[in-house]
Design a protein around this motif. Structure first.
Motif, mmCIF file in Angstrom:
data_model
loop_
_atom_site.group_PDB
_atom_site.id
_atom_site.type_symbol
_atom_site.label_atom_id
_atom_site.label_comp_id
_atom_site.label_asym_id
_atom_site.label_seq_id
_atom_site.Cartn_x
_atom_site.Cartn_y
_atom_site.Cartn_z
ATOM 1 N N ARG A 23 0.719 -1.285 0.228
ATOM 2 C CA ARG A 23 0.184 -0.071 -0.085
ATOM 3 C C ARG A 23 0.772 1.434 -0.167
ATOM 4 O O ARG A 23 0.629 2.340 -0.862
ATOM 5 N N GLN A 24 1.652 1.229 0.868
ATOM 6 C CA GLN A 24 2.696 2.459 0.880
ATOM 7 C C GLN A 24 3.538 2.566 -0.460
ATOM 8 O O GLN A 24 3.838 3.740 -0.819
ATOM 9 N N LEU A 25 4.218 1.579 -0.969
ATOM 10 C CA LEU A 25 4.581 1.850 -2.268
ATOM 11 C C LEU A 25 3.515 2.388 -3.340
ATOM 12 O O LEU A 25 4.172 3.016 -4.238
ATOM 13 N N ARG A 26 2.488 1.718 -3.256
ATOM 14 C CA ARG A 26 1.446 2.341 -4.301
ATOM 15 C C ARG A 26 0.984 3.676 -4.227
ATOM 16 O O ARG A 26 1.085 4.468 -5.189
ATOM 17 N N GLU A 27 1.153 4.200 -2.994
ATOM 18 C CA GLU A 27 0.756 5.636 -2.473
ATOM 19 C C GLU A 27 1.994 6.509 -3.039
ATOM 20 O O GLU A 27 1.941 7.409 -3.621
ATOM 21 N N GLU A 28 3.470 5.903 -2.777
ATOM 22 C CA GLU A 28 4.408 6.513 -3.443
ATOM 23 C C GLU A 28 4.391 6.699 -4.797
ATOM 24 O O GLU A 28 4.852 7.611 -5.187
ATOM 25 N N ARG A 29 4.444 5.747 -5.433
ATOM 26 C CA ARG A 29 3.957 5.661 -6.835
ATOM 27 C C ARG A 29 3.118 6.852 -7.295
ATOM 28 O O ARG A 29 3.517 7.406 -8.267
#
Length: 57
Positions: A23-29
């Motif tokens: 989820r965090q990686l998707r938000e950062e992306r």
């Protein structure tokens, strides 16, 4: 010239990622994609202004 070596066969790497990490990686992306779109827009605007000024010079 250097020695030609045969290419190694591709390897598959399996990793485990937690849901919160994903989820965090998707938000950062998403944030980075938004930033890229903003910077692209700013560059296009600057290019238009630059070409407009060049025409009037």
């Amino acid at each position: 010239m250097g020695t030609v070596l045969p290419a190694n066969a591709p390897q598959t790497l399996y990793v485990t990622i937690r849901r919160d990490e994903l989820r965090q990686l998707r938000e950062e992306r998403a944030l980075l994609q938004k930033k890229v779109a903003q910077l692209t827009s700013m560059m296009q605007h600057a290019q238009l202004i630059g070409s407009s000024n060049a025409l009037h010079a």
